[in-house]
Write a protein that holds these residues in place. Structure first.
Motif, PDB file in Angstrom:
ATOM      1  N   VAL A 215       1.381   4.265  -6.303  1.00  0.00           N
ATOM      2  CA  VAL A 215       2.557   3.397  -6.206  1.00  0.00           C
ATOM      3  C   VAL A 215       2.981   3.279  -4.741  1.00  0.00           C
ATOM      4  O   VAL A 215       3.089   4.293  -4.031  1.00  0.00           O
ATOM      5  N   LEU A 216       3.234   2.064  -4.301  1.00  0.00           N
ATOM      6  CA  LEU A 216       3.629   1.824  -2.907  1.00  0.00           C
ATOM      7  C   LEU A 216       4.892   2.614  -2.558  1.00  0.00           C
ATOM      8  O   LEU A 216       5.881   2.593  -3.303  1.00  0.00           O
ATOM      9  N   HIS A 217       4.887   3.306  -1.436  1.00  0.00           N
ATOM     10  CA  HIS A 217       6.068   4.038  -0.979  1.00  0.00           C
ATOM     11  C   HIS A 217       7.148   3.053  -0.537  1.00  0.00           C
ATOM     12  O   HIS A 217       6.847   2.030   0.094  1.00  0.00           O
ATOM     13  N   GLY A 218       8.403   3.347  -0.871  1.00  0.00           N
ATOM     14  CA  GLY A 218       9.497   2.463  -0.492  1.00  0.00           C
ATOM     15  C   GLY A 218       9.608   2.244   0.998  1.00  0.00           C
ATOM     16  O   GLY A 218      10.014   1.171   1.455  1.00  0.00           O
ATOM     17  N   GLY A 219       9.228   3.252   1.780  1.00  0.00           N
ATOM     18  CA  GLY A 219       9.272   3.096   3.229  1.00  0.00           C
ATOM     19  C   GLY A 219       8.284   2.063   3.739  1.00  0.00           C
ATOM     20  O   GLY A 219       8.516   1.444   4.789  1.00  0.00           O
ATOM     21  N   VAL A 220       7.200   1.851   3.006  1.00  0.00           N
ATOM     22  CA  VAL A 220       6.219   0.834   3.398  1.00  0.00           C
ATOM     23  C   VAL A 220       6.795  -0.559   3.155  1.00  0.00           C
ATOM     24  O   VAL A 220       6.680  -1.454   3.996  1.00  0.00           O
ATOM     25  N   ALA A 221       7.434  -0.747   1.988  1.00  0.00           N
ATOM     26  CA  ALA A 221       8.079  -2.034   1.707  1.00  0.00           C
ATOM     27  C   ALA A 221       9.161  -2.328   2.737  1.00  0.00           C
ATOM     28  O   ALA A 221       9.282  -3.454   3.237  1.00  0.00           O
ATOM     29  N   ALA A 222       9.968  -1.310   3.077  1.00  0.00           N
ATOM     30  CA  ALA A 222      11.013  -1.498   4.089  1.00  0.00           C
ATOM     31  C   ALA A 222      10.405  -1.831   5.446  1.00  0.00           C
ATOM     32  O   ALA A 222      10.950  -2.640   6.210  1.00  0.00           O
ATOM     33  N   SER A 223       9.269  -1.225   5.760  1.00  0.00           N
ATOM     34  CA  SER A 223       8.583  -1.519   7.024  1.00  0.00           C
ATOM     35  C   SER A 223       8.162  -2.974   7.089  1.00  0.00           C
ATOM     36  O   SER A 223       8.295  -3.636   8.132  1.00  0.00           O
ATOM     37  N   LEU A 224       7.644  -3.487   5.973  1.00  0.00           N
ATOM     38  CA  LEU A 224       7.207  -4.880   5.954  1.00  0.00           C
ATOM     39  C   LEU A 224       8.405  -5.827   6.081  1.00  0.00           C
ATOM     40  O   LEU A 224       8.322  -6.869   6.743  1.00  0.00           O
ATOM     41  N   VAL A 225       9.530  -5.472   5.458  1.00  0.00           N
ATOM     42  CA  VAL A 225      10.757  -6.260   5.608  1.00  0.00           C
ATOM     43  C   VAL A 225      11.166  -6.309   7.081  1.00  0.00           C
ATOM     44  O   VAL A 225      11.488  -7.376   7.627  1.00  0.00           O
ATOM     45  N   ALA A 226      11.146  -5.152   7.744  1.00  0.00           N
ATOM     46  CA  ALA A 226      11.541  -5.087   9.151  1.00  0.00           C
ATOM     47  C   ALA A 226      10.613  -5.899  10.035  1.00  0.00           C
ATOM     48  O   ALA A 226      11.058  -6.645  10.928  1.00  0.00           O
ATOM     49  N   LEU A 227       9.319  -5.778   9.825  1.00  0.00           N
ATOM     50  CA  LEU A 227       8.346  -6.507  10.637  1.00  0.00           C
ATOM     51  C   LEU A 227       8.478  -8.020  10.446  1.00  0.00           C
ATOM     52  O   LEU A 227       8.477  -8.786  11.418  1.00  0.00           O
TER      53      LEU A 227
END
Length: 274
Positions: free
Chosen positions: A45-57
């Motif tokens: 399962v994708l880590h929430g920090g990865v999704a947040a990273s993509l939002v930031a980028l």
């Protein structure tokens, strides 16, 4: 858009995630992230920090395109992420759309979807261009009482694929408080050389969740990045400030280990998973 593409492709952190720029422009940006086991929690399962990273980028990509390279250096003043669903063993894509651009602030809405089309996260980014203004130090960190008890789960958290790749160390995780260290590593850096904002958001997310029940899920986080993160070890202090049934709210402060200056702070909402 060459400068924006170079910023993404020149970031070791973005490269480690596997980010692929698809569309870059002042109105819209689209970034793709293939599935990688190193970006996951247990079970793929994708880590929430990865999704947040993509939002930031994605949010910063639109801001950089809208304001132009003369507005550098950039950083995210504020970001909110709502986690809507899990992404398991699949690629994801972030679509960012500009809501408004001012003289130095750009407001961006970001939708993150799995390859099955389901929306897994929604973000709102406020990105800032500093137009060569001199750096300003963040406030002094409040820190904690120095207790060091990682509890029964600390070592297990460190072995989660995404956490292990970042080098996360759990120093304290009990009694409604947490202290977690993100060591300085070249692969955690952005194109400017400091710790990538996405890595900071992942640290903040994890620290907030670990200040409460061990088996928890993060529905939402709010964060402010006060200054571009420095090129040094970072430590995050979490404290659970409120509980309402299965819902918990933790306040988190992120600072440099050596400088003791706060570079980011935020609140994480999490809930007990049964």
């Amino acid at each position: 858009m060459d400068a924006v593409r170079e910023w993404i492709e020149g970031s070791p952190y973005a490269r480690e995630l596997g980010v692929e720029p698809l569309v870059l422009g002042p109105e819209q940006a689209r970034l793709r992230l293939p599935f990688r086991a190193g970006n996951t929690n247990p079970g793929g399962v994708l880590h929430g920090g990865v999704a947040a990273s993509l939002v930031a980028l994605a949010g910063q990509a639109v801001a950089r395109s809208a304001l132009g390279p003369e507005a550098a250096p950039f950083h995210i003043g504020g970001v909110e992420v709502a986690y809507l669903a899990a992404a398991k063993q699949q690629a994801i894509e972030a679509e960012a759309r500009r809501l408004r651009a001012g003289k130095e602030l750009v407001f961006v809405d970001v939708a993150v979807r799995g390859e099955d089309g389901r929306e897994i996260a929604r973000g709102l980014v406020t990105a800032r261009g500093r137009f060569a203004a001199p750096a300003v130090e963040g406030p002094r960190a409040a820190g904690d009482d120095g207790a060091a008890d990682p509890g029964p789960m600390g070592l297990l958290i460190e072995k989660i694929p995404f956490m292990a790749r970042l080098g996360i160390r759990v120093e304290h995780m009990t009694g409604g408080c947490s202290r977690i260290v993100l060591p300085w590593r070249a692969e955690n850096a952005d194109a400017a050389g400091g710790v990538a904002e996405g890595a900071v958001l992942a640290l903040l997310d994890t620290t907030g969740a670990m200040a409460g029940p061990y088996k928890a899920s993060t529905p939402a986080l709010q964060a402010q990045i006060l200054t571009p993160p420095p090129a040094e070890d970072l430590v995050a202090y979490g404290r659970c400030g409120h509980r309402d049934g299965a819902a918990f709210w933790s306040d988190v402060e992120v600072c440099g280990v050596a400088s003791k200056r706060v570079c980011a702070r935020g609140t994480v909402l999490y809930r007990i998973v049964t």
